[in-house]
Motif scaffolding. Structure first.
Motif, PDB file in Angstrom:
ATOM      1  N   ASP A  28       1.183 -25.852   9.120  1.00  0.00           N
ATOM      2  CA  ASP A  28       0.240 -24.712   9.026  1.00  0.00           C
ATOM      3  C   ASP A  28      -0.574 -25.094  10.100  1.00  0.00           C
ATOM      4  OD1 ASP A  28      -2.019 -22.650   8.872  1.00  0.00           O
ATOM      5  OD2 ASP A  28      -1.664 -22.236   7.234  1.00  0.00           O
ATOM      6  N   GLU A  29      -0.873 -24.728  10.572  1.00  0.00           N
ATOM      7  CA  GLU A  29      -1.673 -24.159  12.260  1.00  0.00           C
ATOM      8  C   GLU A  29      -3.409 -24.056  12.018  1.00  0.00           C
ATOM      9  OE1 GLU A  29      -1.579 -21.563  15.009  1.00  0.00           O
ATOM     10  OE2 GLU A  29       0.646 -21.582  15.657  1.00  0.00           O
ATOM     11  N   GLU A  30      -3.649 -23.998  10.761  1.00  0.00           N
ATOM     12  CA  GLU A  30      -5.369 -24.291  10.193  1.00  0.00           C
ATOM     13  C   GLU A  30      -4.435 -25.582   9.262  1.00  0.00           C
ATOM     14  OE1 GLU A  30      -6.473 -20.944   8.842  1.00  0.00           O
ATOM     15  OE2 GLU A  30      -5.855 -19.859  10.432  1.00  0.00           O
ATOM     16  N   GLY A  31      -3.982 -26.128   9.386  1.00  0.00           N
ATOM     17  CA  GLY A  31      -4.061 -27.264   7.985  1.00  0.00           C
ATOM     18  C   GLY A  31      -2.797 -26.956   7.072  1.00  0.00           C
ATOM     19  N   SER A  88      -0.426 -28.119   3.617  1.00  0.00           N
ATOM     20  CA  SER A  88      -0.288 -28.395   2.908  1.00  0.00           C
ATOM     21  C   SER A  88       0.827 -29.221   2.155  1.00  0.00           C
ATOM     22  CB  SER A  88      -0.632 -26.868   1.467  1.00  0.00           C
ATOM     23  OG  SER A  88       0.263 -26.297   1.894  1.00  0.00           O
ATOM     24  N   PRO A 118      -1.953 -34.827  -0.129  1.00  0.00           N
ATOM     25  CA  PRO A 118      -2.382 -34.061   1.015  1.00  0.00           C
ATOM     26  C   PRO A 118      -1.254 -34.289   1.704  1.00  0.00           C
ATOM     27  CG  PRO A 118      -3.280 -36.557  -0.166  1.00  0.00           C
ATOM     28  CD  PRO A 118      -2.970 -35.871  -1.057  1.00  0.00           C
ATOM     29  N   THR A 137      -0.235 -35.922   4.346  1.00  0.00           N
ATOM     30  CA  THR A 137      -0.410 -37.428   4.105  1.00  0.00           C
ATOM     31  C   THR A 137       0.547 -38.156   3.087  1.00  0.00           C
ATOM     32  OG1 THR A 137      -2.310 -37.848   4.233  1.00  0.00           O
ATOM     33  CG2 THR A 137      -1.818 -37.691   6.355  1.00  0.00           C
TER      34      THR A 137
END
Length: 158
Positions: free
Chosen positions: A111-114, A116, A135, A137
């Motif tokens: 997602d461009e905004e972050g 998940s 996360p 990551t």
């Protein structure tokens, strides 16, 4: 009104259905290249060298057989790219704990905004045992899967 444009069959431009092949001058040398575009996409799906014509100066003209081969190749490039992207975003490992085979999967949603991510565990019959957000990551490997299972499927702290 249809979404399909009229076919174009020119020596350096061939368009049919949803694909367009354009023969272009190769900027790196004296040769020619062909770019394949899928309708609605800004970047070409495929760019490759193109054959010189008999005069060894101009490009060979596009034809039906060449266009069909280019479409097939471009579709394969897109398919492989999608498979690679799916593999980057979805990982899984299987571990055996107390004689039970458990598959742990990590699914990342970009997602461009972050982005998940979700970590899930399933038994050998594909029944879900647990699901927690993590996360994007999070590094899934045998050790991290076993640690998550040993914790009673608590949300990993990292």
């Amino acid at each position: 009104m249809t979404d399909t444009q009229e076919p174009i069959h020119e020596p350096r431009l061939w368009s049919d259905e949803h694909w367009t092949a354009r023969v272009i001058k190769n900027e790196d040398d004296d040769g020619w290249a062909v770019a394949m575009h899928l309708d609605g996409q800004t970047e070409p799906a495929l760019v490759g060298p193109w054959t010189m014509g008999r005069d060894k100066k101009n490009p060979k003209p596009l034809d039906t057989a060449a266009f069909n081969t280019l479409v097939k190749t471009a579709k394969e490039v897109i398919r492989r790219s999608e498979q690679q992207r799916h593999a980057e975003l979805n990982k899984n490992v299987s571990v055996t704990v107390d004689g039970q085979r458990i598959r742990v999967a990590l699914a990342i949603v970009p997602d461009e905004e972050g982005a998940s991510a979700t970590l899930s565990a399933s038994d050998e019959f594909d029944a879900e045992l647990a699901r927690v957000p993590v996360p994007p990551t999070f590094r899934l490997n045998v050790d991290s899967a076993q640690a998550w299972i040993a914790s009673g499927f608590e949300k990993p702290s990292r």
